[in-house]
Design a protein around this motif. Structure first.
Motif, mmCIF file in Angstrom:
data_model
loop_
_atom_site.group_PDB
_atom_site.id
_atom_site.type_symbol
_atom_site.label_atom_id
_atom_site.label_comp_id
_atom_site.label_asym_id
_atom_site.label_seq_id
_atom_site.Cartn_x
_atom_site.Cartn_y
_atom_site.Cartn_z
ATOM 1 N N LYS A 24 1.363 -1.137 0.417
ATOM 2 C CA LYS A 24 0.054 -0.071 -0.014
ATOM 3 C C LYS A 24 0.784 1.437 -0.684
ATOM 4 N N THR A 25 0.108 2.099 -0.336
ATOM 5 C CA THR A 25 0.742 3.162 -0.672
ATOM 6 C C THR A 25 1.874 4.005 0.501
ATOM 7 N N ASP A 26 1.322 4.145 1.618
ATOM 8 C CA ASP A 26 1.947 4.280 2.977
ATOM 9 C C ASP A 26 2.376 4.180 3.845
ATOM 10 N N GLU A 27 2.644 2.137 3.391
ATOM 11 C CA GLU A 27 3.725 1.486 3.192
ATOM 12 C C GLU A 27 5.412 1.865 2.844
ATOM 13 N N LEU A 28 4.688 2.428 1.911
ATOM 14 C CA LEU A 28 6.201 2.389 1.003
ATOM 15 C C LEU A 28 7.118 4.181 1.893
ATOM 16 N N LYS A 29 8.678 3.746 1.563
ATOM 17 C CA LYS A 29 9.676 4.360 1.697
ATOM 18 C C LYS A 29 9.407 6.189 1.352
ATOM 19 N N ILE A 30 9.572 6.830 1.605
ATOM 20 C CA ILE A 30 9.752 8.391 1.134
ATOM 21 C C ILE A 30 11.237 8.124 0.027
ATOM 22 N N ASN A 31 11.807 7.495 0.429
ATOM 23 C CA ASN A 31 12.317 6.864 -1.145
ATOM 24 C C ASN A 31 12.410 6.422 -2.585
ATOM 25 N N GLN A 32 11.370 6.106 -2.382
ATOM 26 C CA GLN A 32 10.866 5.010 -2.888
ATOM 27 C C GLN A 32 9.721 5.530 -4.250
ATOM 28 N N ILE A 33 9.787 7.100 -3.963
ATOM 29 C CA ILE A 33 8.737 7.896 -4.711
ATOM 30 C C ILE A 33 9.444 8.567 -5.439
ATOM 31 N N GLN A 34 9.137 8.511 -6.387
ATOM 32 C CA GLN A 34 9.374 10.777 -7.536
ATOM 33 C C GLN A 34 8.717 11.629 -7.580
ATOM 34 N N THR A 35 9.167 12.737 -7.169
ATOM 35 C CA THR A 35 8.348 13.897 -7.094
ATOM 36 C C THR A 35 9.039 14.820 -8.226
ATOM 37 N N ILE A 36 7.981 16.105 -8.203
ATOM 38 C CA ILE A 36 8.267 17.253 -9.053
ATOM 39 C C ILE A 36 8.156 18.227 -8.307
ATOM 40 N N GLY A 37 9.214 19.232 -8.709
ATOM 41 C CA GLY A 37 9.346 20.204 -7.880
ATOM 42 C C GLY A 37 10.035 21.454 -8.803
ATOM 43 N N TYR A 325 13.393 17.582 -24.153
ATOM 44 C CA TYR A 325 12.337 17.410 -23.370
ATOM 45 C C TYR A 325 13.819 15.379 -23.053
ATOM 46 N N ASN A 326 14.133 15.779 -23.362
ATOM 47 C CA ASN A 326 15.776 14.859 -23.389
ATOM 48 C C ASN A 326 16.553 14.451 -21.387
ATOM 49 N N PRO A 327 16.619 15.979 -21.142
ATOM 50 C CA PRO A 327 16.511 16.089 -19.623
ATOM 51 C C PRO A 327 16.240 15.515 -18.590
ATOM 52 N N MET A 328 14.580 16.257 -18.977
ATOM 53 C CA MET A 328 13.980 15.336 -17.886
ATOM 54 C C MET A 328 13.586 13.764 -18.077
ATOM 55 N N ASN A 329 13.332 13.039 -19.347
ATOM 56 C CA ASN A 329 13.551 11.865 -19.656
ATOM 57 C C ASN A 329 14.859 11.502 -18.758
ATOM 58 N N LYS A 330 15.960 12.073 -18.861
ATOM 59 C CA LYS A 330 16.710 11.282 -17.753
ATOM 60 C C LYS A 330 16.259 11.736 -16.698
ATOM 61 N N ALA A 331 15.981 12.418 -16.594
ATOM 62 C CA ALA A 331 16.157 12.529 -14.959
ATOM 63 C C ALA A 331 14.899 11.396 -13.902
ATOM 64 N N PHE A 332 13.600 11.815 -15.085
ATOM 65 C CA PHE A 332 12.803 10.412 -14.277
ATOM 66 C C PHE A 332 13.027 9.245 -14.570
ATOM 67 N N GLU A 333 14.224 8.407 -15.610
ATOM 68 C CA GLU A 333 14.250 6.883 -15.443
ATOM 69 C C GLU A 333 16.102 6.972 -14.419
ATOM 70 N N SER A 334 16.983 8.213 -13.962
ATOM 71 C CA SER A 334 17.248 8.377 -12.552
ATOM 72 C C SER A 334 16.762 8.149 -11.490
ATOM 73 N N GLY A 335 15.651 8.208 -11.244
ATOM 74 C CA GLY A 335 15.417 7.515 -9.716
ATOM 75 C C GLY A 335 15.114 8.304 -8.738
ATOM 76 N N ALA A 336 15.944 9.866 -9.117
ATOM 77 C CA ALA A 336 16.312 10.712 -8.577
ATOM 78 C C ALA A 336 15.009 11.058 -8.274
ATOM 79 N N GLN A 337 14.452 11.108 -6.837
ATOM 80 C CA GLN A 337 13.002 11.544 -5.945
ATOM 81 C C GLN A 337 12.850 12.956 -5.908
ATOM 82 N N LEU A 338 13.811 13.865 -6.431
ATOM 83 C CA LEU A 338 13.298 15.108 -6.233
ATOM 84 C C LEU A 338 14.281 15.725 -7.804
ATOM 85 N N VAL A 339 12.391 16.215 -8.946
ATOM 86 C CA VAL A 339 12.937 16.501 -9.896
ATOM 87 C C VAL A 339 12.437 17.909 -10.117
#
Length: 387
Positions: A24-37, A325-339
């Motif tokens: 469930k979502t609440d069981e995920l660790k906060i570093n196991q998601i990716q967000t946009i900043g 969009y290549n930098p954006m796509n690489k950012a998402f692919e990288s798994g960095a949590q804060l994009v």
């Protein structure tokens, strides 16, 4: 048959579930998601008179490289609108030290455009950290003081107690045009002394309370481990459920500022904020690699080891101009949590100007977050998260 959920992205730290289990979502660790900043989240477009004058002076070579005003050609909504309308969950605030007040009351770049340099902004006369991009020339902001921005964040958080954690990056700025043009009338900055760094914690506590109960702190993460880095490597990030309604502060520092913030606070003991550090250092939990194209493999490696990474989807307005969009796509692919991006919405001129495309950075469906593509569990209940 028993399988393992990777906890905190470490493959040797597992919480066991059956194959039929759904995480469930609440069981995920906060570093196991990716967000946009958002990048420079406080910022408003430079005054047109100043901007046009600075472009002309830059083209003439009067304003030196590193201060290209074309890279300032973007603007941001209020933090509340970013959180509500665009699902932003990490922000960046630039602060300048102003312990006595009035350091930035006079906006001396105005004289370049024949304008009065007296700001007439009473908040700039008050002691405390000020928020702006570059004194004298690029000073337009939704929030004049650090405290004011924190009040807006805290009020929004109180009104949305179930929100995903918000990560607040704080850049300690000393850069001014006076550095590049020492003979000019431009305003000099003040250094971040040890007392100034202590005052950052003090201002945070004045808004969020001495107990910091709504803040994810270094002490929270470290727990019983000897160092923060050991806790990170052991996958001890809190869960989404434990972090709802909370914020987390991370300082962007110089080497000296980092040393001073740690002085008397080994492993950030008792500090309100984390710092962007280097992998393997005792206090390292957050790392910063702004270019995901160049650093793709490095970011993936450190995400898989449990670190929290900030990268950027765009910089200097260039992707919004070119539609790249290549930098954006690489950012998402990288798994960095804060994009981070300047364009969670397209530039307002994109439909009317050939100079701008309608480039924007969003998750499919406009979701708040996604399960991390590098270290998120395969059996998460939802891959796209909208909370």
């Amino acid at each position: 048959m028993i399988t393992g959920l990777i906890s905190g992205c470490r493959k040797d730290v597992v919480i066991y579930h059956t194959e039929a289990d759904v995480i469930k979502t609440d069981e995920l660790k906060i570093n196991q998601i990716q967000t946009i900043g958002s990048h420079n989240s406080y910022r408003l477009h430079t005054r047109p008179e100043i901007f046009n004058t600075c472009v002309n002076l830059y083209n003439q070579g009067v304003i030196p490289p590193g201060y290209n005003p074309n890279e300032w050609d973007y603007t941001h909504a209020t933090l509340e609108k970013q959180f509500d309308n665009f699902k932003i969950r990490s922000i960046e605030l630039d602060i300048y030290h102003d312990p006595h007040g009035g350091q930035f009351y006079y906006q001396k770049g105005n004289s370049l455009a024949g304008l009065n340099d007296t700001s007439k902004i009473p908040e700039l006369l008050s002691p405390g950290f000020k928020i702006l991009h570059i004194p004298d020339v690029d000073y337009m902001t939704n929030y004049y003081t650090f405290k004011d921005a924190l009040i807006h964040i805290e009020n929004w958080s109180d009104a949305h107690p179930n929100h995903f954690p918000v990560f607040i990056m704080i850049e300690l700025k000393t850069e001014t045009l006076k550095d590049a043009l020492p003979a000019s009338v431009f305003t000099a900055s003040l250094p971040f002394t040890k007392n100034a760094l202590d005052s950052i914690d003090l201002e945070i506590k004045q808004i969020f309370g001495d107990g910091l109960t709504k803040v994810i702190t270094p002490d929270n993460l470290r727990g019983n481990f000897a160092t923060i880095n050991e806790a990170v490597k052991a996958g001890k990030w809190p869960t989404i459920g434990e972090s709802r309604g909370k914020v987390c502060f991370i300082l962007m520092t110089s080497s000296q500022q980092e040393q001073d913030y740690l002085s008397g606070h080994d492993n950030l003991n008792g500090r309100a904020a984390f710092i962007f550090s280097s992998a393997g250092k005792p206090e390292a939990a957050f790392l910063k690699y702004d270019d995901a194209v160049v650093n793709l493999d490095t970011i993936k490696k450190y995400v898989s080891e449990g670190y929290f990474i900030r990268t950027r989807a765009d910089a200097g307005t260039w992707e919004a101009r070119s539609g790249d969009y290549n930098p954006m796509n690489k950012a998402f692919e990288s798994g960095a949590q804060l994009v981070s991006t300047d364009y969670y919405k397209p530039d307002y001129r994109c439909d009317t100007s050939s100079t701008w495309t309608c480039y924007s950075v969003q998750f499919p469906g406009g979701n708040t977050a996604v399960v991390n593509p590098v270290c998120g569990p395969k059996n998460a209940e939802n891959k796209n998260l909208n909370e």
